[in-house]
Design an enzyme around this catalytic site. Structure first.
Site, mmCIF file in Angstrom:
data_model
loop_
_atom_site.group_PDB
_atom_site.id
_atom_site.type_symbol
_atom_site.label_atom_id
_atom_site.label_comp_id
_atom_site.label_asym_id
_atom_site.label_seq_id
_atom_site.Cartn_x
_atom_site.Cartn_y
_atom_site.Cartn_z
ATOM 1 N N GLU A 1 -11.739 -48.025 -7.791
ATOM 2 C CA GLU A 1 -11.916 -47.130 -8.931
ATOM 3 C C GLU A 1 -11.016 -47.545 -10.093
ATOM 4 O OE1 GLU A 1 -11.312 -42.410 -10.175
ATOM 5 O OE2 GLU A 1 -11.263 -42.999 -8.060
ATOM 6 N N GLY B 1 -8.485 -41.332 -12.917
ATOM 7 C CA GLY B 1 -8.217 -42.363 -11.923
ATOM 8 C C GLY B 1 -6.746 -42.491 -11.590
ATOM 9 N N THR C 1 -17.580 -35.383 -13.660
ATOM 10 C CA THR C 1 -18.433 -36.224 -14.497
ATOM 11 C C THR C 1 -19.792 -36.452 -13.849
ATOM 12 O OG1 THR C 1 -16.511 -37.369 -15.401
ATOM 13 C CG2 THR C 1 -18.628 -38.483 -15.603
ATOM 14 N N THR D 1 -2.981 -41.084 -13.719
ATOM 15 C CA THR D 1 -2.358 -41.299 -15.026
ATOM 16 C C THR D 1 -1.485 -42.549 -15.022
ATOM 17 O OG1 THR D 1 -0.406 -39.999 -14.458
ATOM 18 C CG2 THR D 1 -2.274 -38.800 -15.413
ATOM 19 N N MET E 1 -13.167 -33.782 -6.925
ATOM 20 C CA MET E 1 -11.827 -33.729 -6.365
ATOM 21 C C MET E 1 -10.932 -32.768 -7.147
ATOM 22 S SD MET E 1 -10.908 -37.662 -5.302
ATOM 23 C CE MET E 1 -11.228 -38.393 -6.913
ATOM 24 N N THR E 2 -10.863 -32.973 -8.459
ATOM 25 C CA THR E 2 -9.912 -32.238 -9.298
ATOM 26 C C THR E 2 -10.237 -30.749 -9.359
ATOM 27 O OG1 THR E 2 -9.649 -34.208 -10.656
ATOM 28 C CG2 THR E 2 -8.843 -32.143 -11.574
ATOM 29 N N GLU E 3 -9.200 -29.948 -9.277
ATOM 30 C CA GLU E 3 -9.340 -28.493 -9.383
ATOM 31 C C GLU E 3 -8.449 -27.973 -10.502
ATOM 32 O OE1 GLU E 3 -10.111 -27.710 -4.600
ATOM 33 O OE2 GLU E 3 -8.501 -26.659 -5.647
ATOM 34 N N ARG F 1 -15.173 -56.090 -45.788
ATOM 35 C CA ARG F 1 -14.527 -55.099 -46.647
ATOM 36 C C ARG F 1 -13.595 -55.774 -47.655
ATOM 37 N NH1 ARG F 1 -14.523 -50.213 -49.106
ATOM 38 N NH2 ARG F 1 -12.500 -49.152 -49.005
#
Length: 386
Positions: free
Chosen positions: A249, A370, A162, A372, A127-129, A275
Site C-alpha cells: 500500500e 497509508g 474511499t 502519516t 479500517m479507520t474510525e 507565460r
C-alpha cells in the site's frame, strides 16, 4: 535519468493504457470531479481491459502473477501523463485485492475472484474510525458471533472510506473479542461484507480539499449479518494481517506521488515557457531555471527510490521499514516540488482551471493516508534500533 525496470512488453502495455485514458477518462474527468464520484461503468471498462485482477490466478479469470510495474505504469499514464486518475482503482487492486489473494480459502477465491477480475466486483476497505486515525488497535466496531454460530452481527462506524459508493464488497476490520491489557491488538478480525447487506449504511459523503473524483464516505453498520464463511483468515488475527499488506500500500502511494510530481514539472515547464513577464518568458529567469532544476533532481531521486521499491516488491523483499522510507521520501518530495511548481504559476496556480492547482490539493493527502509521515519516521527509527 534512464530507468531499468521496464521492457518492450511494458511499453506496449503503456500504449494501451495511454489510449484508454485519452478516450475514456480525460474527456470526462472534469465531470467526475464536479459530481464528486466516478461512474461505476469505468470499472467495468477497466475489467474488460484486463487490469482489475492483477495477480489473480488464471483459474479464477485473472492473468496470474503480475509485476507491480504494470500498476506503476497506470499511475504514470494517468497522473504524470494526463493529470487524471482512475478514481479509487488502486484501492481495489493495490490495497484490498492482495488481502484476498493471501488469505482467502479455496471456496472464497472461487466466490469472489472471478468477479473482481472482470470488474463486476469492486473492493473497498474500512479500517479507520472516528477518533482512531492511525491507531488501529483502538478499533471499536464489533462483530459478535451469533448463538447458532452461523454468522457475525456487525455494529459500529467507519470514516474516510474511499470508493464505498462504487464497491460491492467491503473489507471491514472489526473487534470479535476484547483487547487484553497485555495486547491491545488482540481480538481484531477481517470480514468481507457485501455493501448491499441489510444494515450496511452510508453516512455523509465527505467533502475533501482534493481527490474530488473519488467518493469518500462515512459508513455505519447496524446489526449487519455477516456469514462466518466471510471471515478472511483466522479469527482474532486481523491486526497482523493488516500489517502484512501495508508495504505494498505504501509503495503504491509513493509511486503515485512521484507520478504527480512528474506531472507538476511537465505542466510547469510548459507554463513558464509560454507565460511572459516583464517582456520575456518566465522560463528565461534564472530563478525559474534553478527552481525547476532542483525539482527535476529531487524527483529523479524519488523515482529511483520508488523503482527500487518496485523491484523489491517483485522479489517479495520489500520490508515494512523500506516501504516506510520510500513513502516518506517520495511523498515529502512530491509535496515540496508541487508547491514550488505552483509558486512559479503565480496567481494562476491558485486557479482550479490550471492542473497544478488540482495536483496541489490532490497530493497533500499522500503524507497522511497509508500512515502519516510521522508514523513512517517512527517505523524507520525502530528499524534503526532507536
Amino acid at each position: 535519468m534512464k530507468r531499468t525496470i521496464y521492457n518492450d512488453g511494458h511499453e506496449a502495455f503503456r500504449s494501451v493504457i495511454r489510449d484508454f485514458v485519452a478516450k475514456e477518462v480525460t474527456p470526462r474527468f472534469a465531470e467526475w470531479e464536479a459530481a464528486r464520484r466516478t461512474p461505476r461503468e469505468l470499472f467495468h471498462k477497466l475489467g474488460a481491459l484486463g487490469v482489475m485482477g492483477f495477480d489473480i490466478p488464471e483459474e479464477y479469470g485473472g492473468p496470474g502473477e503480475t509485476s507491480f510495474t504494470y500498476q506503476a505504469i497506470i499511475a504514470e499514464e494517468t497522473a504524470a501523463a494526463a493529470g487524471v486518475s482512475f478514481a479509487h482503482y488502486s484501492v481495489t487492486t493495490s490495497i484490498v485485492l492482495p488481502y484476498l489473494l493471501k488469505l482467502a480459502d479455496e471456496e472464497q477465491k472461487r466466490r469472489w475472484l472471478p468477479g473482481i477480475a472482470t470488474g463486476e466486483t469492486v473492493l473497498c476497505i474500512a479500517m479507520t474510525e472516528p477518533g482512531t486515525g492511525s491507531d488501529l488497535a483502538g478499533i471499536r466496531t464489533t462483530a459478535k458471533l451469533s448463538e447458532d454460530g452461523t454468522h457475525y452481527v456487525l455494529n459500529g462506524s467507519k470514516t474516510f472510506i474511499t470508493g464505498a459508493l462504487n464497491s460491492e464488497l467491503c473489507l471491514v476490520a472489526a473487534r470479535t473479542s476484547p483487547a487484553t491489557p497485555e495486547d491491545r491488538r488482540a481480538g481484531l478480525t477481517l470480514l468481507v461484507v457485501p455493501t448491499g447487506s441489510e444494515g450496511f449504511g452510508y453516512g455523509r459523503q465527505l467533502e475533501k480539499i482534493g481527490l474530488h473524483a473519488r467518493d469518500t464516505s462515512e459508513l455505519h453498520f447496524t446489526d449487519v449479518r455477516v456469514p462466518v464463511e466471510n471471515v478472511l483468515g483466522e479469527v482474532g488475527k486481523g491486526f497482523s494481517y493488516l500489517g502484512r499488506n501495508l508495504p505494498r500500500e505504501r509503495l503504491s502511494i509513493a509511486v503515485n506521488a512521484v507520478a504527480a510530481a512528474t506531472a507538476a514539472i511537465r505542466f510547469t515547464t510548459a507554463y513558464v515557457k509560454d507565460r511572459t513577464v516583464f517582456g520575456k518568458p518566465v522560463a528565461a529567469f534564472q530563478n525559474t531555471k534553478f527552481v525547476l532544476a532542483e525539482c527535476e533532481t529531487e524527483v529523479a531521486a524519488a523515482q529511483a527510490m520508488s523503482d527500487r521499491g518496485i523491484e523489491l516488491d517483485d522479489t517479495r523483499e520489500l520490508t515494512p521499514a523500506d516501504a516506510a522510507r520510500i513513502k516518506l521520501f517520495c511523498t515529502e518530495v512530491a509535496g515540496r516540488v508541487i508547491d514550488k511548481c505552483l509558486q512559479l504559476h503565480g496567481g494562476y496556480g491558485y486557479m482550479l482551471e490550471y492542473p497544478i492547482a488540482r495536483l496541489y490539493a490532490d497530493t497533500r493527502v499522500n503524507r497522511i493516508y497509508g500512515g502519516t509521515s510521522e508514523v513512517m519516521k517512527t517505523i524507520i527509527a525502530k528499524d534503526m534500533g532507536l
